[in-house]
Design a protein around this motif. Structure first.
Motif, PDB file in Angstrom:
ATOM      1  N   ILE A 130      -0.410  -2.839   3.593  1.00 27.80           N
ATOM      2  CA  ILE A 130       0.416  -3.059   4.784  1.00 27.80           C
ATOM      3  C   ILE A 130      -0.110  -4.262   5.557  1.00 27.80           C
ATOM      4  CG2 ILE A 130       1.089  -2.085   7.018  1.00 27.80           C
ATOM      5  CD1 ILE A 130       1.006   0.695   5.637  1.00 27.80           C
ATOM      6  N   ASP A 131      -1.440  -4.314   5.749  1.00 27.42           N
ATOM      7  CA  ASP A 131      -2.046  -5.408   6.512  1.00 27.42           C
ATOM      8  C   ASP A 131      -1.799  -6.770   5.870  1.00 27.42           C
ATOM      9  OD1 ASP A 131      -2.971  -3.588   8.335  1.00 27.42           O
ATOM     10  OD2 ASP A 131      -5.047  -3.604   7.625  1.00 27.42           O
ATOM     11  N   GLN A 132      -1.576  -6.789   4.570  1.00 23.12           N
ATOM     12  CA  GLN A 132      -1.307  -8.042   3.861  1.00 23.12           C
ATOM     13  C   GLN A 132       0.179  -8.359   3.767  1.00 23.12           C
ATOM     14  OE1 GLN A 132      -3.366  -7.494   0.103  1.00 23.12           O
ATOM     15  NE2 GLN A 132      -5.222  -8.440   0.903  1.00 23.12           N
ATOM     16  N   GLY A 133       1.022  -7.450   4.235  1.00 24.40           N
ATOM     17  CA  GLY A 133       2.455  -7.692   4.175  1.00 24.40           C
ATOM     18  C   GLY A 133       3.051  -7.545   2.790  1.00 24.40           C
ATOM     19  N   ALA A 134       2.431  -6.717   1.961  1.00 26.09           N
ATOM     20  CA  ALA A 134       2.925  -6.520   0.591  1.00 26.09           C
ATOM     21  C   ALA A 134       4.123  -5.581   0.585  1.00 26.09           C
ATOM     22  CB  ALA A 134       1.825  -5.949  -0.293  1.00 26.09           C
ATOM     23  N   HIS A 135       5.185  -5.967  -0.109  1.00 21.61           N
ATOM     24  CA  HIS A 135       6.320  -5.048  -0.202  1.00 21.61           C
ATOM     25  C   HIS A 135       6.241  -4.190  -1.456  1.00 21.61           C
ATOM     26  CE1 HIS A 135       8.048  -8.317  -2.697  1.00 21.61           C
ATOM     27  NE2 HIS A 135       8.778  -7.378  -3.238  1.00 21.61           N
ATOM     28  N   GLU A 136       5.266  -4.498  -2.346  1.00 19.45           N
ATOM     29  CA  GLU A 136       5.000  -3.634  -3.490  1.00 19.45           C
ATOM     30  C   GLU A 136       3.557  -3.850  -3.933  1.00 19.45           C
ATOM     31  OE1 GLU A 136       7.758  -4.692  -6.578  1.00 19.45           O
ATOM     32  OE2 GLU A 136       7.316  -6.830  -6.434  1.00 19.45           O
ATOM     33  N   ALA A 137       2.943  -2.778  -4.464  1.00 17.39           N
ATOM     34  CA  ALA A 137       1.546  -2.865  -4.882  1.00 17.39           C
ATOM     35  C   ALA A 137       1.267  -1.783  -5.912  1.00 17.39           C
ATOM     36  CB  ALA A 137       0.612  -2.716  -3.687  1.00 17.39           C
ATOM     37  N   ILE A 138       0.183  -1.983  -6.670  1.00 14.45           N
ATOM     38  CA  ILE A 138      -0.206  -1.004  -7.681  1.00 14.45           C
ATOM     39  C   ILE A 138      -1.715  -1.086  -7.892  1.00 14.45           C
ATOM     40  CG2 ILE A 138       0.053  -2.510  -9.721  1.00 14.45           C
ATOM     41  CD1 ILE A 138       1.315  -0.095 -11.177  1.00 14.45           C
ATOM     42  N   GLU A 139      -2.348   0.065  -8.115  1.00 21.26           N
ATOM     43  CA  GLU A 139      -3.776   0.101  -8.421  1.00 21.26           C
ATOM     44  C   GLU A 139      -4.007  -0.270  -9.891  1.00 21.26           C
ATOM     45  OE1 GLU A 139      -1.991   2.685  -7.255  1.00 21.26           O
ATOM     46  OE2 GLU A 139      -3.079   3.784  -5.694  1.00 21.26           O
ATOM     47  N   ILE A 140      -5.121  -0.969 -10.143  1.00 19.37           N
ATOM     48  CA  ILE A 140      -5.490  -1.304 -11.526  1.00 19.37           C
ATOM     49  C   ILE A 140      -6.661  -0.439 -11.985  1.00 19.37           C
ATOM     50  CG2 ILE A 140      -6.208  -3.117 -13.127  1.00 19.37           C
ATOM     51  CD1 ILE A 140      -5.171  -5.168 -11.178  1.00 19.37           C
ATOM     52  N   VAL A 141      -7.735  -0.439 -11.189  1.00 18.19           N
ATOM     53  CA  VAL A 141      -8.891   0.406 -11.511  1.00 18.19           C
ATOM     54  C   VAL A 141      -9.360   1.104 -10.238  1.00 18.19           C
ATOM     55  CG1 VAL A 141      -9.673  -1.051 -13.428  1.00 18.19           C
ATOM     56  CG2 VAL A 141     -10.622  -1.408 -11.146  1.00 18.19           C
ATOM     57  N   GLU A 142      -9.998   2.261 -10.418  1.00 17.47           N
ATOM     58  CA  GLU A 142     -10.678   2.960  -9.333  1.00 17.47           C
ATOM     59  C   GLU A 142     -12.124   3.156  -9.750  1.00 17.47           C
ATOM     60  OE1 GLU A 142     -10.946   7.350  -7.295  1.00 17.47           O
ATOM     61  OE2 GLU A 142      -8.928   6.638  -7.862  1.00 17.47           O
ATOM     62  N   VAL A 143     -13.025   2.434  -9.096  1.00 13.11           N
ATOM     63  CA  VAL A 143     -14.434   2.418  -9.484  1.00 13.11           C
ATOM     64  C   VAL A 143     -15.283   3.102  -8.402  1.00 13.11           C
ATOM     65  CG1 VAL A 143     -14.256   0.371 -10.938  1.00 13.11           C
ATOM     66  CG2 VAL A 143     -14.649   0.094  -8.489  1.00 13.11           C
ATOM     67  N   PRO A 144     -16.518   3.504  -8.728  1.00  8.23           N
ATOM     68  CA  PRO A 144     -17.324   4.273  -7.774  1.00  8.23           C
ATOM     69  C   PRO A 144     -18.047   3.456  -6.714  1.00  8.23           C
ATOM     70  CG  PRO A 144     -18.444   4.142  -9.881  1.00  8.23           C
ATOM     71  CD  PRO A 144     -17.098   3.525 -10.080  1.00  8.23           C
ATOM     72  N   ASN A 145     -18.041   2.127  -6.813  1.00  7.84           N
ATOM     73  CA  ASN A 145     -18.711   1.333  -5.787  1.00  7.84           C
ATOM     74  C   ASN A 145     -18.053  -0.037  -5.631  1.00  7.84           C
ATOM     75  OD1 ASN A 145     -20.065  -0.675  -7.572  1.00  7.84           O
ATOM     76  ND2 ASN A 145     -21.219   1.111  -8.285  1.00  7.84           N
ATOM     77  N   ARG A 146     -18.431  -0.730  -4.568  1.00  7.51           N
ATOM     78  CA  ARG A 146     -17.800  -2.004  -4.225  1.00  7.51           C
ATOM     79  C   ARG A 146     -18.196  -3.117  -5.204  1.00  7.51           C
ATOM     80  NH1 ARG A 146     -14.928  -3.425   0.139  1.00  7.51           N
ATOM     81  NH2 ARG A 146     -14.785  -5.632   0.724  1.00  7.51           N
ATOM     82  N   TYR A 147     -19.406  -3.057  -5.721  1.00  9.45           N
ATOM     83  CA  TYR A 147     -19.847  -4.105  -6.650  1.00  9.45           C
ATOM     84  C   TYR A 147     -18.971  -4.144  -7.895  1.00  9.45           C
ATOM     85  CZ  TYR A 147     -22.517  -6.460 -10.263  1.00  9.45           C
ATOM     86  OH  TYR A 147     -22.881  -7.292 -11.294  1.00  9.45           O
ATOM     87  N   LEU A 148     -18.704  -2.995  -8.498  1.00 11.76           N
ATOM     88  CA  LEU A 148     -17.864  -2.967  -9.701  1.00 11.76           C
ATOM     89  C   LEU A 148     -16.458  -3.487  -9.401  1.00 11.76           C
ATOM     90  CD1 LEU A 148     -18.791   0.401 -11.475  1.00 11.76           C
ATOM     91  CD2 LEU A 148     -19.146  -1.922 -12.346  1.00 11.76           C
ATOM     92  N   ALA A 149     -15.951  -3.145  -8.225  1.00 13.18           N
ATOM     93  CA  ALA A 149     -14.631  -3.662  -7.835  1.00 13.18           C
ATOM     94  C   ALA A 149     -14.682  -5.176  -7.691  1.00 13.18           C
ATOM     95  CB  ALA A 149     -14.184  -3.018  -6.525  1.00 13.18           C
ATOM     96  N   GLY A 150     -15.780  -5.686  -7.129  1.00  9.78           N
ATOM     97  CA  GLY A 150     -15.904  -7.120  -6.911  1.00  9.78           C
ATOM     98  C   GLY A 150     -15.959  -7.921  -8.195  1.00  9.78           C
ATOM     99  N   ILE A 151     -16.734  -7.451  -9.165  1.00  9.42           N
ATOM    100  CA  ILE A 151     -16.821  -8.219 -10.417  1.00  9.42           C
ATOM    101  C   ILE A 151     -15.512  -8.134 -11.198  1.00  9.42           C
ATOM    102  CG2 ILE A 151     -19.325  -8.007 -10.546  1.00  9.42           C
ATOM    103  CD1 ILE A 151     -18.911  -5.926 -12.813  1.00  9.42           C
ATOM    104  N   THR A 152     -14.777  -7.036 -11.014  1.00  9.59           N
ATOM    105  CA  THR A 152     -13.458  -6.930 -11.657  1.00  9.59           C
ATOM    106  C   THR A 152     -12.489  -7.920 -11.032  1.00  9.59           C
ATOM    107  OG1 THR A 152     -13.845  -4.583 -12.120  1.00  9.59           O
ATOM    108  CG2 THR A 152     -11.563  -5.369 -12.215  1.00  9.59           C
TER     109      THR A 152
END
Length: 264
Positions: A130-152
């Motif tokens: 919402i904060d980015q003004g996206a009218h559609e979105a989808i999750e790709i991965v759900e990881v247990p920490n921020r580092y794994l999300a960052g390298i992805t």
């Protein structure tokens, strides 16, 4: 009616359309109820979101000194791949960093002005979109920490954008995309450590913003240059107020500003 307080990003509630709230210390505004109404915004000073002093805001609602001290403004916030709490290494405040970094994070695709990749804590879905003004979105991965999300995110940025064109987003010059197909195409680029967390059966989320009239060109309201503004509110998208006459105001970009908002 008159409301006075320190600007912080608008709080949101997903719905059809999304509901927006400006929350002050002793009051709040249900911003959707102000659509098509004449407003004035008067800027009268600053209040740093950390120290509370009337010091000029530097970035993200913080004065210069606080911006370089508080953990909420550390480099890993904007660059999740720099997260180190999983290694028990402190950047500015290890207790805070563990609390934020060592929780489930989502790598997602969002279509605000174009398809882009991003990272957010799971608890911030769909608020981040919402904060980015996206009218559609989808999750790709759900990881247990921020580092794994960052390298992805870093790996995927070579194959999809990571920035929103705020002008295109606000003018709503956006075409629909099949985000399921985008997600499936990008799977091959996910780092090996994050691949077990790939989400392959979810569907995209669609978001509806409360906008009566989109601007055709854009004039950005800067309260430092224009401390007194009047206009008719025609829409709310991302963290922007859209006024008649193509003026737009970035609420989040003005965090820490003390304002008086009057409804005429």
């Amino acid at each position: 009616m008159e409301y006075k307080g320190v600007l912080r990003k608008m709080q949101t509630e997903n719905g059809s359309p999304i509901q927006y709230y400006l929350v002050f210390e002793n009051d709040f505004i249900h911003v959707n109820q102000l659509l098509d109404k004449h407003l004035t915004i008067e800027f009268s000073g600053y209040e740093c979101l950390n120290c509370g002093l009337n010091k000029k805001i530097f970035r993200q609602g913080y004065c210069y000194d606080c911006f370089y001290e508080v953990p909420q403004a550390a480099d890993w916030v904007m660059k999740p791949e720099l997260s180190t709490a999983h290694l028990d290494k402190e950047d500015r405040d290890l207790e805070y960093e563990k609390r934020v970094q060592l929780q489930p994070h989502i790598v997602y695709l969002a279509n605000s002005s174009n398809v882009k990749v991003g990272v957010t804590r799971k608890t911030q879905v769909p608020t981040r979109w919402i904060d980015q003004g996206a009218h559609e979105a989808i999750e790709i991965v759900e990881v247990p920490n921020r580092y794994l999300a960052g390298i992805t995110e870093v790996a995927l940025k070579d194959h999809v954008g990571d920035k929103t064109n705020w002008r295109t987003m606000l003018k709503n010059e956006i075409k629909d995309e099949n985000l399921v197909e985008w997600r499936d195409r990008l799977k091959q680029y996910i780092p090996e450590e994050a691949l077990p967390y790939y989400l392959e059966n979810n569907t995209e989320t669609n978001l509806e913003f409360p906008v009566l009239q989109y601007p055709t060109s854009l004039k950005s309201l800067n309260l430092q240059k224009t401390p007194s503004f009047e206009g008719v509110l025609k829409g709310i998208k991302a963290q922007y107020l859209i006024f008649e006459g193509n003026t737009v105001f970035n609420v989040r970009g003005s965090e820490g500003y003390v304002v008086t908002i009057s409804v005429l």
